[in-house]
Design an enzyme around this catalytic site. Sequence first.
Site, PDB file in Angstrom:
ATOM      1  CG  ASP A  39      -2.174   0.850   1.016  1.00 51.30           C
ATOM      2  OD1 ASP A  39      -2.052   1.959   0.459  1.00 51.30           O
ATOM      3  OD2 ASP A  39      -3.269   0.390   1.364  1.00 51.30           O
TER       4      ASP A  39
ATOM      5  CD1 TRP B 266      -4.585  30.685 -15.600  1.00 48.21           C
ATOM      6  CD2 TRP B 266      -3.639  29.548 -13.930  1.00 48.21           C
ATOM      7  NE1 TRP B 266      -3.315  30.355 -16.000  1.00 48.21           N
ATOM      8  CE2 TRP B 266      -2.705  29.659 -14.989  1.00 48.21           C
ATOM      9  CE3 TRP B 266      -3.248  28.865 -12.779  1.00 48.21           C
ATOM     10  CZ2 TRP B 266      -1.420  29.117 -14.923  1.00 48.21           C
ATOM     11  CZ3 TRP B 266      -1.961  28.324 -12.723  1.00 48.21           C
ATOM     12  CH2 TRP B 266      -1.063  28.450 -13.786  1.00 48.21           C
TER      13      TRP B 266
ATOM     14  CB  SER C 189      -5.162  18.166  -0.745  1.00 47.89           C
ATOM     15  OG  SER C 189      -5.245  17.087  -1.625  1.00 47.89           O
ATOM     16  CB  SER C 190      -0.749  19.239  -3.535  1.00 51.37           C
ATOM     17  OG  SER C 190      -1.800  19.516  -4.361  1.00 51.37           O
TER      18      SER C 190
ATOM     19  CG  HIS D  56       8.188  27.446 -15.408  1.00 47.90           C
ATOM     20  ND1 HIS D  56       7.616  27.530 -16.653  1.00 47.90           N
ATOM     21  CD2 HIS D  56       9.070  26.429 -15.474  1.00 47.90           C
ATOM     22  CE1 HIS D  56       8.160  26.619 -17.445  1.00 47.90           C
ATOM     23  NE2 HIS D  56       9.050  25.939 -16.755  1.00 47.90           N
TER      24      HIS D  56
ATOM     25  CD  GLU E  71       0.572  23.460 -10.535  1.00 42.46           C
ATOM     26  OE1 GLU E  71       1.199  23.113  -9.511  1.00 42.46           O
ATOM     27  OE2 GLU E  71      -0.453  22.913 -10.939  1.00 42.46           O
TER      28      GLU E  71
ATOM     29  CE1 TYR F 183       8.661  21.205 -18.419  1.00 41.72           C
ATOM     30  CE2 TYR F 183       8.579  23.424 -17.523  1.00 41.72           C
ATOM     31  CZ  TYR F 183       8.819  22.570 -18.577  1.00 41.72           C
ATOM     32  OH  TYR F 183       9.190  23.066 -19.784  1.00 41.72           O
TER      33      TYR F 183
ATOM     34  CB  SER G  29       8.338   6.510 -20.363  1.00 39.35           C
ATOM     35  OG  SER G  29       8.693   7.825 -20.691  1.00 39.35           O
TER      36      SER G  29
ATOM     37  CG  HIS H 122       9.441  31.637 -19.208  1.00 37.93           C
ATOM     38  ND1 HIS H 122      10.104  30.452 -19.183  1.00 37.93           N
ATOM     39  CD2 HIS H 122       8.206  31.367 -18.737  1.00 37.93           C
ATOM     40  CE1 HIS H 122       9.304  29.501 -18.721  1.00 37.93           C
ATOM     41  NE2 HIS H 122       8.152  30.035 -18.444  1.00 37.93           N
ATOM     42  CG  HIS H 123       5.240  32.656 -17.018  1.00 37.56           C
ATOM     43  ND1 HIS H 123       4.272  32.055 -17.777  1.00 37.56           N
ATOM     44  CD2 HIS H 123       6.049  31.660 -16.589  1.00 37.56           C
ATOM     45  CE1 HIS H 123       4.482  30.742 -17.796  1.00 37.56           C
ATOM     46  NE2 HIS H 123       5.556  30.488 -17.079  1.00 37.56           N
TER      47      HIS H 123
ATOM     48  CB  THR I 145      11.806  19.024 -23.530  1.00 39.21           C
ATOM     49  OG1 THR I 145      11.857  19.777 -22.323  1.00 39.21           O
ATOM     50  CG2 THR I 145      10.367  18.633 -23.811  1.00 39.21           C
TER      51      THR I 145
ATOM     52  CE  LYS J  76      11.712  13.423 -19.454  1.00 44.15           C
ATOM     53  NZ  LYS J  76      11.584  12.009 -19.164  1.00 44.15           N
TER      54      LYS J  76
ATOM     55  NE  ARG K 206      -4.086  34.427 -21.337  1.00 46.07           N
ATOM     56  CZ  ARG K 206      -3.265  33.838 -20.451  1.00 46.07           C
ATOM     57  NH1 ARG K 206      -1.992  34.194 -20.391  1.00 46.07           N
ATOM     58  NH2 ARG K 206      -3.706  32.911 -19.645  1.00 46.07           N
TER      59      ARG K 206
HETATM   60  C1  HEM Z   1       9.914  23.658 -24.231  1.00 41.33           C
HETATM   61  C2  HEM Z   1       9.145  23.882 -23.244  1.00 41.33           C
HETATM   62  C3  HEM Z   1       8.401  25.177 -22.928  1.00 41.33           C
HETATM   63  C4  HEM Z   1       8.763  26.467 -23.161  1.00 41.33           C
HETATM   64  C5  HEM Z   1      10.014  26.967 -23.810  1.00 41.33           C
HETATM   65  C6  HEM Z   1       7.687  27.305 -22.644  1.00 41.33           C
HETATM   66  C7  HEM Z   1       7.668  28.684 -22.664  1.00 41.33           C
HETATM   67  C8  HEM Z   1       6.629  29.476 -22.232  1.00 41.33           C
HETATM   68  C9  HEM Z   1       6.626  30.909 -22.196  1.00 41.33           C
HETATM   69  C10 HEM Z   1       7.799  31.789 -22.639  1.00 41.33           C
HETATM   70  C11 HEM Z   1       5.422  31.318 -21.708  1.00 41.33           C
HETATM   71  C12 HEM Z   1       4.975  32.763 -21.451  1.00 41.33           C
HETATM   72  C13 HEM Z   1       4.240  33.313 -22.598  1.00 41.33           C
HETATM   73  C14 HEM Z   1       3.619  34.652 -22.300  1.00 41.33           C
HETATM   74  O1  HEM Z   1       2.822  34.763 -21.329  1.00 41.33           O
HETATM   75  O2  HEM Z   1       3.891  35.597 -23.038  1.00 41.33           O
HETATM   76  C15 HEM Z   1       4.658  30.144 -21.436  1.00 41.33           C
HETATM   77  C16 HEM Z   1       3.374  30.144 -20.937  1.00 41.33           C
HETATM   78  C17 HEM Z   1       2.749  29.029 -20.444  1.00 41.33           C
HETATM   79  N1  HEM Z   1       3.218  27.728 -20.520  1.00 41.33           N
HETATM   80 FE1  HEM Z   1       4.910  27.114 -21.424  1.00 41.33          FE
HETATM   81  N2  HEM Z   1       6.715  26.513 -22.156  1.00 41.33           N
HETATM   82  C18 HEM Z   1       7.123  25.201 -22.298  1.00 41.33           C
HETATM   83  C19 HEM Z   1       6.437  24.079 -21.900  1.00 41.33           C
HETATM   84  C20 HEM Z   1       5.266  24.107 -21.171  1.00 41.33           C
HETATM   85  C21 HEM Z   1       4.656  22.957 -20.557  1.00 41.33           C
HETATM   86  C22 HEM Z   1       5.213  21.549 -20.617  1.00 41.33           C
HETATM   87  C23 HEM Z   1       3.530  23.393 -19.944  1.00 41.33           C
HETATM   88  C24 HEM Z   1       2.506  22.625 -19.148  1.00 41.33           C
HETATM   89  C25 HEM Z   1       2.270  21.385 -19.196  1.00 41.33           C
HETATM   90  C26 HEM Z   1       3.424  24.804 -20.162  1.00 41.33           C
HETATM   91  C27 HEM Z   1       2.399  25.574 -19.699  1.00 41.33           C
HETATM   92  C28 HEM Z   1       2.317  26.930 -19.855  1.00 41.33           C
HETATM   93  C29 HEM Z   1       1.231  27.723 -19.350  1.00 41.33           C
HETATM   94  C30 HEM Z   1       0.022  27.217 -18.542  1.00 41.33           C
HETATM   95  C31 HEM Z   1       1.486  29.035 -19.735  1.00 41.33           C
HETATM   96  C32 HEM Z   1       0.598  30.266 -19.573  1.00 41.33           C
HETATM   97  C33 HEM Z   1       0.438  30.781 -18.226  1.00 41.33           C
HETATM   98  C34 HEM Z   1      -0.537  31.945 -18.249  1.00 41.33           C
HETATM   99  O3  HEM Z   1      -0.109  33.069 -18.498  1.00 41.33           O
HETATM  100  O4  HEM Z   1      -1.720  31.712 -17.988  1.00 41.33           O
HETATM  101  N3  HEM Z   1       4.496  25.213 -20.929  1.00 41.33           N
HETATM  102  N4  HEM Z   1       5.419  29.023 -21.762  1.00 41.33           N
HETATM  103 CU   LIG Z   2       6.748  28.880 -17.584  1.00 36.78          CU
END
Ligand code: HEM
Ligand SMILES: [Cu+2]
Lengths: 533, 181
Positions: A108, A144, A172-173, A256, A258, A260, A271, A305-306, A331, A334, A453
Site C-alpha cells: 500500500d 487563474w 492536500s497536494s 512555472h 507547477e 511541469y 514511457s 519568462h512569464h 525535453t 525525451k 486573451r
Molecule cells: C519547451 C518547453 C516550454 C517552453 C520553452 C515554454 C515557454 C513558455 C513561455 C515563454 C510562456 C509565457 C508566454 C507569455 O505569457 O507571453 C509560457 C506560458 C505558459 N506555458 Fe509554457 N513553455 C514550455 C512548456 C510548457 C509545458 C510543458 C507546460 C505545461 C504542461 C506549459 C504551460 C504553460 C502555461 C500554462 C502558460 C501560460 C500561463 C498563463 O499566463 O496563464 N508550458 N510558456
Molecule cells: Cu513557464
Amino acid sequence: MSAVIEEHHHDGHHHGPDKGIMRWVFTTNHKDIGTLYLWFSFLMFLTGGVLALGIRTELFQPGLQIIQPEIFNQLTTMHGLIMVFGAVMPAFVGLANWLIPMMIGAPDMALPRMNNYSFWILPFAFGMLLSTFFMEGGAPNYGWTFYAPLSTDYAPPSVTFFIFAVHMMGISSIMGSINVVVTILNMRAPGMTLMKMPLFVWTWFITAYLLIAVMPVLAGVVTMMLMDIHFGTAFFNAGGGGDPVLFQHVFWFFGHPEVYIMILPAFGVVSAIIPTFARKRLFGYDSMVYATASIAFLSFIVWAHHMFTVGIPLAGELYFMYATMLIAVPTGVKVFNWVATMWQGAMTFETPMLFAIAFVILFTIGGLSGLMLAIVPADFQYHDTYFVVAHFHYVLVPGSVFSIMAAVYYWIPKWTGNMYDETLGKTHFWLSFIGVNVTFFPQHFIGLAGMPRRIPDYALQFADWNMVSSCGAFLFGFSQLLFLFIVIKCIRGGKKATDQVWEGAHGLEWTIPSPAPYHTFTTPPTSMKEAHG
Amino acid sequence: MSGKTEASKTIRQLIFVVVGMFGFGFAMVPLYDVLCDVTGFNGKTAGKYTAKEVQDVREDRLVTIQFLASNNANMPWEFRPKVRTMKVHPGKLNTVEFYARNITGETMVAQAVPSVTPFHAAEFLHKTECFCFEQQQLEAREDLDMPLRFIIDSQIPEAVKTVTLSYTLYDVTEQIGLATN
Ligand code: HEM
Ligand SMILES: [Cu+2]
C-alpha cells in the site's frame, strides 16, 4: 512468479473492502483512494469543460451575445483553476495511488490514513470554490494567475473563500506528495533499486519533490493577499510601499514548476505505453531519468519568462530567455527517446498507443510554440494573446490530458478485469484528436494576428477562426461523454482481461491477477526480472 | 520495508522543506526590495539625493523629461504636473511643481509613488526634494502646489533622449488611520 501472486479467489472476510458508502469515506486502501481521485478528477474535468463551452459559446461570434463580460471573466478564471487544480493534478495523484505500490511491489502507500485525508480535503476545497458563483459579487474573476492588486483591491468579496480553497488544495497536494516520496523511498520490494523503477514511478518521485517545494510558496502568496485584504499590510500595494510586480515573481516561482508538475507524470505514462506497443524496451532509460531531473531543476530558474513585458533589465531578459530555451534540450532528449523506442518496433495501435503517439506529436508542437514565446522580442508581441492560449493548451490538453486518457485505457483492464471496447476507444481517440486540433490550432493564427486573451468580444477580422475553434471545442467536449460511457461499460463487463493484459507489457503490475485483488504484494515479490520494460 | 523510523525520518525532513519553502516565499519580499534598490529594476527611484560632488553641467546635451500624474483607482483628487514636458541639461538642478486638490468634503491623506521609464534611466534621475518623500494631508477642498527638484546625472547614457517620470497617487487615509468623517 506464482509465489508473489496473492490468492485470486479472496475470502472476503479479511481482505475484501467494506460494504456501502462508508467503504469510500474511511478507506485507506490505495486502490480505493486512487479510484476516488480519478472519479473526482473526471467530475472536475466535466465541470471545467462546461465553463469552457460557455466561453467558446460567447466567442463563437464577435459582439456580446449571451454572456456578459463580468460573468465571462468568472468563467475563464474558474475554468483555469478547476482544470489545473481539480482535473489534471488529482488525476495524476489518482494514477500514482493506483500504480506506484503495484509497480514497486509494495502492499500500500506508506501513510494510508494521511492518504485518505488528502483526498477528502479536495471535495470541500472545490465545493467552497464553486460556491463562490452564488456569492455577492460572483466568483473569482481575476484569471487563474490572480495577479494582485486585481485580486486584492479590486476583487469580489469571494476572494477570501478562494484563498482558503487554495490553502486546502495545497495541503492536500503536500500530504499526497509526502506520501509518494516516503512510499518510494521506504517501501520498494527487495531488489527494486532506484534505477530499476519504472519511469512512471521516477517521474512521480521528482514531481512530488517539485510539489513539496512550490506548493508552500503558493500558500505564501495567497497568505500575503489575505493579509493585504484584511490586515492592512501592503505586500502588493504600491501606495503602502509594496509592489505589484513582486506578486508576479512569487506567483511564477510557484507557477512555472507547477506547469511541469502537470507534465512530468505524463512523461512517465507515455514511457510505459510506447515500449509495450512497440514491443521493445524503452530507449535510453537512464537518460530519461536524468532528463526528468534536469527539467525539474531548470523549472526553478526560468519563471520570469512569464514576465518579459513587466520591465526587467536587459540582462535579466537575456538570462531568462536562454535559461528557458535550455529546457528544450532535456525535453528534446525525451522526444528523441520515444521516437527511437518506436523505431523498427513491431507496433500495434490500440487506443492507449494512439493517445501516446498523439501525445508525442502534439506535445512537441506545444513545446515549439513555447520556444517561440521564449524569444524576448517575439514575446513582446505574443504575450497575452491567443498564441499563449494555444501554446499552453497544446501542452496541457493533448499533452497532460491525453496522457491521462492513455493511462486509463492502458491500465483499466488491470483495474476492472475487463477489456474496454476497442472500437469505441478508437472512436473516442479520433474524435478527441480532431476536436483538440480544430479547437486549438486556429488559436495560433488569431494570436499571431493580435487577438488578446481573456476578452468576451473581439474585432471582426478574428471571426472566422474563432468560429472554427468553437466548433472544435464542442466536438471535443461532447466526445468526453463517450469516454465516460466507455469507462462505465468496461467496469460493468466486457471481454475478460488476462493477467498480462498486453502482449508486450512488462512490470510488476502485470504479474498480479486482473482485476487487481484488493490487497496486493502483502508479501514482497521475489524476482525483479519484470521490473521495467 | 526498512521500518517505521526510517519513514518518520523522511517525513520530518520533508515537513522541514515545506516549512522552509513557506518561509522562502516571504523571504522573497525583502530579497526583492534589496535587488530593486541595488539595480533600479522596475524604474524605482532612490530616496533623497545629496550630491557627493558638484556635477559639470552638460551644456552640449539636452534630455527631454516628461511628467505624468495619474490617480490610483478610487482616488478622487485632482492631480497634475504644472508643466508636462521640459528639456534639461544633465547636471543642472531643475524645479517643477505638481498640483493636487482634494475635491472631496473630507480630510484625506495621499501618497505619490514614482516610476521612471526607461528603467535603466532610474539610477540617473536624482531627486533632491520630492513630494513623494512624504505623505500629503489635505483638508476638504484644499489644494497645494508640490515641488520637485531634480538633477539628471551628467553620466546618463547618450542613448537616452527622453525620460518619463510618472507619479501615481494613492489614497492612504485608511492605512494612516485618519477618521474618515
Ligand atoms: C519547451 C518547453 C516550454 C517552453 C520553452 C515554454 C515557454 C513558455 C513561455 C515563454 C510562456 C509565457 C508566454 C507569455 O505569457 O507571453 C509560457 C506560458 C505558459 N506555458 Fe509554457 N513553455 C514550455 C512548456 C510548457 C509545458 C510543458 C507546460 C505545461 C504542461 C506549459 C504551460 C504553460 C502555461 C500554462 C502558460 C501560460 C500561463 C498563463 O499566463 O496563464 N508550458 N510558456
Ligand atoms: Cu513557464
